[in-house]
Design a protein around this motif. Structure first.
Motif, PDB file in Angstrom:
ATOM      1  N   ARG A   1       0.827  -1.217   0.000  1.00  0.00           N
ATOM      2  CA  ARG A   1       0.000   0.000   0.000  1.00  0.00           C
ATOM      3  C   ARG A   1       0.857   1.261   0.000  1.00  0.00           C
ATOM      4  N   SER A   2       2.030   1.173   0.594  1.00  0.00           N
ATOM      5  CA  SER A   2       2.896   2.354   0.638  1.00  0.00           C
ATOM      6  C   SER A   2       3.494   2.685  -0.722  1.00  0.00           C
ATOM      7  N   GLN A   3       3.476   1.737  -1.649  1.00  0.00           N
ATOM      8  CA  GLN A   3       4.044   1.937  -2.980  1.00  0.00           C
ATOM      9  C   GLN A   3       2.991   2.075  -4.069  1.00  0.00           C
ATOM     10  N   ALA A   4       1.939   1.269  -3.987  1.00  0.00           N
ATOM     11  CA  ALA A   4       0.944   1.215  -5.063  1.00  0.00           C
ATOM     12  C   ALA A   4       0.203   2.553  -5.202  1.00  0.00           C
ATOM     13  N   THR A   5      -0.120   2.918  -6.425  1.00  0.00           N
ATOM     14  CA  THR A   5      -0.823   4.159  -6.705  1.00  0.00           C
ATOM     15  C   THR A   5      -2.274   3.888  -7.105  1.00  0.00           C
ATOM     16  N   LEU A   6      -3.080   4.913  -6.998  1.00  0.00           N
ATOM     17  CA  LEU A   6      -4.484   4.800  -7.401  1.00  0.00           C
ATOM     18  C   LEU A   6      -4.611   4.356  -8.855  1.00  0.00           C
ATOM     19  N   GLY A   7      -3.899   5.041  -9.760  1.00  0.00           N
ATOM     20  CA  GLY A   7      -3.997   4.694 -11.175  1.00  0.00           C
ATOM     21  C   GLY A   7      -3.489   3.300 -11.467  1.00  0.00           C
ATOM     22  N   GLY A   8      -2.385   2.928 -10.838  1.00  0.00           N
ATOM     23  CA  GLY A   8      -1.845   1.593 -11.050  1.00  0.00           C
ATOM     24  C   GLY A   8      -2.748   0.505 -10.528  1.00  0.00           C
ATOM     25  N   ASN A   9      -3.381   0.753  -9.386  1.00  0.00           N
ATOM     26  CA  ASN A   9      -4.314  -0.225  -8.828  1.00  0.00           C
ATOM     27  C   ASN A   9      -5.459  -0.477  -9.798  1.00  0.00           C
ATOM     28  N   LEU A  10      -5.986   0.583 -10.396  1.00  0.00           N
ATOM     29  CA  LEU A  10      -7.087   0.421 -11.342  1.00  0.00           C
ATOM     30  C   LEU A  10      -6.686  -0.410 -12.557  1.00  0.00           C
ATOM     31  N   LEU A  11      -5.413  -0.344 -12.932  1.00  0.00           N
ATOM     32  CA  LEU A  11      -4.960  -0.987 -14.165  1.00  0.00           C
ATOM     33  C   LEU A  11      -4.184  -2.276 -13.923  1.00  0.00           C
ATOM     34  N   GLN A  12      -4.206  -2.807 -12.703  1.00  0.00           N
ATOM     35  CA  GLN A  12      -3.487  -4.045 -12.448  1.00  0.00           C
ATOM     36  C   GLN A  12      -4.075  -5.201 -13.260  1.00  0.00           C
ATOM     37  N   ARG A  13      -3.243  -6.166 -13.559  1.00  0.00           N
ATOM     38  CA  ARG A  13      -3.627  -7.293 -14.398  1.00  0.00           C
ATOM     39  C   ARG A  13      -4.115  -8.459 -13.531  1.00  0.00           C
TER      40      ARG A  13
END
Length: 335
Positions: free
Chosen positions: A104-116
Motif C-alpha cells: 500500500r505504501s508503494q501502489a498508486t491509485l492509477g496503477g491499482n485500477l490498471l493491475q492485471r
C-alpha cells in the motif's frame, strides 16, 4: 527480465508522448504489479516511463461532500486519509483489505485500477493464454478454475479481475478523469473503464495508446448513507478475494431502501456492478428472502465450473450479511 530503458517523466505531456510514440513503452506507477509481471516474463516493455512523481498526488475534499483523488496518490495514504475514512469508508476498507502495508505504501491509485489478473495461466508463460497471447486458447476453462470469474466471461477468457479498490469505486459511482496524448480530457465512469473479454480479452480497458488516468472523482454519497466492503479469502493475511462485496445503502424513513448500490469482486471479469440485484431491492424493505432473490437475479447468467460454483452461494450469503448489517445500523442510527 529483458533489458529495458527507464525515464522519469518531467511532466504529464512528456510522459504521454513517450508512451504514445513507442509501442514497447509503458507507464510505471508504484510498480507493485508491473515489476512482478516483468520478472515472470509476462510483460516485456522496452521503456518504462515513471509517472509516480507527477503532480497528481493530492486528495481534494470539496464542500459538497465529493472528492477528487489524484492518480499518483499512494494506496496507504488514501486509506488513511481522514476525509476518505469519514465520507467514503467503503473505499478505505477495500484498500486496507487489498494488500499488505508495504504494498500500500508503494501502489498508486492509477496503477491499482490498471493491475492485471492473477490468473495462473496468464502468469505462466509456458501455458497458452488468450489474454497474454491472443488466439492461443484459454486452458482455465477446462483446467484449474477455482479462482476464476463466473460473471462476464466468454469462450476466450474467464480470468477474474483482482482489484479490491476498483470494486469499492464502482459502488461509489466514481468517475475516472483521463487525459489523451493530445491533451484533450475526458471522463469515464470507473464501471465503464473496463472492457468485457469477449473475443478480445487482451484489450482490458477503454484507454487509448498513451492515454493516462489523472484522477478519480468520488461523488458525494447520500446524506446518512451507510457503506461497507467485506471480503472472503482463503487466509486472513494478504490474499485476493474469492468473493467480495461493496454496498452503499440509503434507508428511507419507512425502512425501505431509498437507494442501494452493490458491486462484487472475485466473481467477475471486471469489478461487477450488481444492477439486477439493485433493481430487485430498491424501494423494498430488505429481508433475508428479498436479498436472496436479489442475488439469484444477479447470478442468473453466471457460468460456473465444478470448482467455482460455490462462489454463487457465497456471494449471496455475503450480500445478505452486509446489507442486513448496514440497514440495521442505519435504523439504529436514526432512532
Amino acid at each position: 527480465m529483458k533489458e529495458f530503458a527507464y525515464v522519469r517523466a518531467p511532466g504529464t505531456a512528456e510522459a504521454q508522448a513517450l508512451v504514445a510514440e513507442r509501442p514497447d513503452a509503458t507507464f510505471l506507477g508504484g510498480g507493485t504489479n508491473l515489476v512482478d509481471l516483468m520478472k515472470l516474463g509476462v510483460a516485456q516493455p522496452g521503456l518504462l516511463v515513471d509517472v509516480s512523481r507527477l503532480p497528481l498526488d493530492t486528495v481534494e475534499h470539496r464542500p459538497d461532500g465529493s472528492a477528487l483523488v489524484g492518480a499518483t496518490v499512494r494506496n496507504g495514504a488514501l486509506a488513511g486519509d481522514e476525509g476518505v475514512r469519514a465520507r467514503f469508508p467503503v473505499l478505505a476498507q477495500a484498500l486496507l483489505s487489498g494488500a499488505s502495508g508495504q504494498l500500500r505504501s508503494q501502489a498508486t491509485l492509477g496503477g491499482n485500477l490498471l493491475q492485471r489478473t492473477r490468473c495462473g495461466y496468464f502468469q505462466d508463460t509456458t501455458k497458452p493464454c488468450n489474454k497474454r497471447e491472443p488466439g492461443t486458447g484459454c486452458p482455465a476453462r477446462g483446467g484449474v478454475h477455482r479462482d476464476m470469474a463466473v460473471l462476464g466471461t466468454s469462450e476466450h477468457c474467464i480470468a477474474a479481475h483482482p482489484s479490491d479498490m476498483a470494486v469499492a469505486l464502482v459502488a461509489l459511482d466514481a468517475v475516472a478523469h483521463l487525459r489523451r496524448p493530445d491533451g484533450a480530457a475526458r471522463t469515464v465512469p470507473v464501471e465503464e473503464l473496463y472492457l468485457p473479454p469477449g473475443d478480445t480479452p487482451h484489450r482490458e480497458t477503454v484507454l487509448e495508446r498513451g492515454e493516462l488516468i489523472t484522477a478519480v472523482e468520488l461523488p458525494a454519497p447520500p446524506t446518512g448513507a451507510a457503506m461497507r466492503y467485506r471480503k472472503v479469502r482463503d487466509r486472513w493475511s494478504y490474499a485476493f478475494a474469492l468473493v467480495s462485496v461493496a454496498a452503499v445503502v440509503d434507508l428511507a424513513d419507512d425502512g425501505t431502501l431509498a437507494d442501494i448500490r452493490i458491486a462484487f469482486g472475485g466473481v467477475g471479469t471486471r469489478p461487477w456492478r450488481a444492477r439486477a440485484a439493485e433493481a430487485a431491492l430498491r424501494g423494498r424493505r430488505p429481508g433475508a428472502g428479498e436479498l436472496g432473490a436479489a442475488a439469484a437475479a444477479e447470478f442468473a447468467a453466471a457460468r460456473t465450473g465444478p470448482d467455482n460454483a460455490f462462489k454463487v452461494g457465497l456471494a449471496a450469503d455475503l450480500l445478505r450479511a452486509v446489507v442486513l448489517d448496514l440497514t440495521g445500523r442505519a435504523a439504529r442510527k436514526d432512532r
